[in-house]
Each structure stands twice: as C-alpha cells, then as structure tokens.
Design a protein around this motif. Structure first.
Motif, short mmCIF file in Angstrom:
data_model
loop_
_atom_site.label_atom_id
_atom_site.label_comp_id
_atom_site.label_asym_id
_atom_site.label_seq_id
_atom_site.Cartn_x
_atom_site.Cartn_y
_atom_site.Cartn_z
N LEU A 281 1.78 -5.86 -5.27
CA LEU A 281 2.01 -4.31 -5.55
C LEU A 281 1.63 -3.60 -6.90
O LEU A 281 0.84 -2.86 -6.48
N ASN A 282 1.64 -5.04 -7.53
CA ASN A 282 0.56 -4.71 -9.13
C ASN A 282 -1.07 -4.62 -8.23
O ASN A 282 -1.99 -3.46 -9.00
N PHE A 283 -1.13 -5.36 -7.19
CA PHE A 283 -2.74 -5.25 -7.60
C PHE A 283 -2.79 -3.51 -7.02
O PHE A 283 -4.74 -3.41 -6.65
N PHE A 284 -2.62 -3.41 -5.85
CA PHE A 284 -2.80 -2.17 -4.62
C PHE A 284 -2.22 -1.06 -6.05
O PHE A 284 -3.39 0.68 -6.01
N MET A 285 -1.50 -0.73 -6.95
CA MET A 285 -1.33 0.12 -7.93
C MET A 285 -2.95 0.63 -8.48
O MET A 285 -2.81 1.58 -8.33
N ALA A 286 -3.84 0.26 -8.60
CA ALA A 286 -4.38 1.29 -9.79
C ALA A 286 -5.92 1.18 -8.67
O ALA A 286 -6.01 2.40 -9.20
N PRO A 287 -6.31 0.72 -8.01
CA PRO A 287 -7.66 1.27 -7.50
C PRO A 287 -6.76 1.85 -5.89
O PRO A 287 -7.25 2.92 -5.98
N ILE A 288 -5.43 2.78 -5.56
CA ILE A 288 -4.83 2.63 -5.62
C ILE A 288 -4.68 5.20 -5.40
O ILE A 288 -4.91 5.64 -5.19
N GLY A 289 -4.23 4.48 -7.00
CA GLY A 289 -4.20 5.05 -7.83
C GLY A 289 -5.56 6.39 -8.45
O GLY A 289 -5.12 7.90 -8.31
N ARG A 290 -6.47 5.42 -8.09
CA ARG A 290 -7.76 5.89 -8.87
C ARG A 290 -8.46 6.19 -7.70
O ARG A 290 -9.23 8.02 -7.35
N ALA A 291 -8.32 6.07 -6.19
CA ALA A 291 -8.71 6.61 -5.05
C ALA A 291 -7.92 7.92 -4.81
O ALA A 291 -8.34 8.92 -4.42
N LEU A 292 -6.35 7.89 -5.27
CA LEU A 292 -5.34 9.37 -4.84
C LEU A 292 -5.81 10.12 -5.82
O LEU A 292 -6.55 11.72 -5.59
N ASP A 293 -6.59 9.92 -7.18
CA ASP A 293 -7.43 11.38 -8.13
C ASP A 293 -7.38 11.66 -8.03
O ASP A 293 -7.70 12.31 -7.92
N SER A 294 -8.89 10.96 -7.16
CA SER A 294 -10.43 10.93 -7.04
C SER A 294 -10.38 12.49 -6.04
O SER A 294 -10.90 13.25 -5.73
N MET A 295 -9.06 11.64 -4.71
CA MET A 295 -9.39 12.80 -3.56
C MET A 295 -8.76 13.86 -4.03
O MET A 295 -8.94 15.17 -3.87
N ILE B 60 0.73 -1.49 0.77
CA ILE B 60 0.01 0.29 0.12
C ILE B 60 0.91 1.29 0.10
O ILE B 60 0.09 2.45 -0.71
N GLY B 61 1.83 1.39 0.56
CA GLY B 61 2.51 2.25 1.41
C GLY B 61 3.57 2.48 -0.13
O GLY B 61 3.82 3.75 -0.89
N THR B 62 3.82 1.82 -0.96
CA THR B 62 4.79 1.84 -1.54
C THR B 62 4.23 2.40 -3.54
O THR B 62 3.86 2.91 -3.64
N ALA B 63 2.64 1.97 -3.36
CA ALA B 63 1.63 1.95 -4.63
C ALA B 63 1.43 3.63 -4.26
O ALA B 63 0.72 3.88 -5.31
N THR B 64 1.45 4.27 -3.39
CA THR B 64 0.85 5.60 -3.02
C THR B 64 1.92 6.08 -3.33
O THR B 64 1.28 7.15 -3.68
N TYR B 65 3.38 6.12 -2.37
CA TYR B 65 4.13 7.51 -2.74
C TYR B 65 4.22 6.96 -4.09
O TYR B 65 4.68 8.16 -4.95
N LEU B 66 4.89 5.86 -4.94
CA LEU B 66 4.64 5.89 -6.17
C LEU B 66 3.95 6.66 -7.19
O LEU B 66 4.35 7.04 -8.73
N HIS B 67 2.42 6.92 -6.69
CA HIS B 67 1.43 7.24 -7.68
C HIS B 67 1.46 8.31 -7.49
O HIS B 67 1.17 9.74 -8.86
#
Length: 207
Positions: free
Chosen positions: A182-196, A115-122
C-alpha cells in the motif's frame, strides 16, 4: 471524475479481497475475521464488513474526538456488496487447487488490493473505517502507512485466530507485505490520478 476513481478503487479492492479468499492460502487478518464470523455466526462476508464498519466508525470517532464519519459506512456498504458480488461471480470459475495456481491467485489479489486501496484513498472521500483507522494511527504515531497498517493487521490476526478464520501463509504474507505494498503504490498512483484530473480539466469542453 473523482467519484469514478473512488468507485473504481473500491471495485479493485474488493476484487483483490475475493481473489485472496478464493486462493485458500489465507486472507488478510481483517478479512479472515469477516470470513470467520460468516462461517460461525452466519450472514455473508460482505454483511460482516458493513457491521464491523459501524463499530469501527464509533471507535475512530473516539480516537479523533470528533463526530462519527457516517460517510465511511457508505464506503463499507459498497465494499461489502462488492466482496459478495465478486465471490458470487468467482465461485463457479475461480477455484484454484494446485499450489502454483493458488499462489498466483493470492499474489494477484494482494497487489490488486494495494492498488485499489491506494486509488480510492487518494480521492479522500469517505475511507473504509479500517483504512480510516490506518490513517488515524499514522497521524497519532507519526509513522508511515506501512507501520500503522501492520499494527492493525496484528490486532485483527488475534481476533481471526479466535474465530477460526482462514489463517495461512497468505495471512503471514499480508501482515508482512500488505502495508508495504500500500505504501509503495500510494505515491505513484496519486501522481497518476492527479495528472489524469489535470488533463481532463484542461481538455476543451464541447458546448
């Protein structure tokens, strides 16, 4: 706000790393290298994160034939400090001994790392050199994050064994599932952060 996500992601990442180390079930191959160097040579785990980051920045520069991404060292410094801070805070109250509690500690750590890696990479701001290498291999090989991450894990696994790092069942699980998580979390976290970010930009500003 982008930088809040960046710092928050790194804090989650380092929390996950510290949890896997404290579980004593084995860490990711890269973290096992850091711990092995700390035990055999000296310095803290976080210090070796920074040192290896400098070396990997040079390697990444050669692979992409561009000038070194010095900002990656900033991320590595924050990450190294975060690892040492979490390990210091956990040392007195998180030291699981039973198999079940160690398993829970490791499992939570592995998920939090993803989760953390996907968040900061986005945020696309100065990835840690090892994560930057993952992205580079993904582009060069035309594969996904899972395969490129797994390849890197195997390379560091060999180094960790040579350094007598904390290799265990947790290491095997990380090699098998770390990239997948990591691959699993990249897309949903990306969408969540973009929405925020969209909602924040749309919110009325008080003059």
């Amino acid at each position: 706000m982008k930088y809040v996500f960046y710092i928050g992601g790194i804090l989650l990442l380092t929390l996950g790393i510290a949890l896997t180390i404290q579980s004593n079930l084995g860490t990711s191959p890269f973290d096992a290298v850091l711990v092995g160097l700390s035990r055999n040579v000296g310095l803290t785990v976080g210090s070796w994160e920074i040192i290896l980051a400098g070396l990997m920045i040079a390697c990444n520069s050669i692979l992409i034939r561009q000038r070194p991404e010095v900002l990656g060292l900033v991320t590595a410094v924050i990450t190294g400090m975060g690892i040492d801070l979490w390990l210091f805070l956990m040392d007195s109250f998180i030291a699981p001994e039973l198999w079940l509690s160690r398993s829970v500690c490791f499992s939570v750590g592995l998920i939090v790392i993803g989760i953390g890696t996907a968040t900061y990479l986005h945020t696309n701001f100065a990835p840690i050199p090892v994560d930057r290498l993952t992205l580079i291999l993904k582009e060069l090989t035309g594969t996904n994050l899972f395969l490129s991450r797994t390849l890197i894990y195997f390379i560091f696994l060999v180094l960790a064994i040579m350094l007598n790092g904390p290799i265990g069942i947790g290491t095997v699980l990380t090699v098998c599932f770390g990239g997948l998580i990591l691959n699993f979390f990249m897309a949903p976290i990306g969408r969540a952060l973009d929405s925020m970010l969209v909602n924040i930009n749309k919110s009325p500003k008080i003059n």
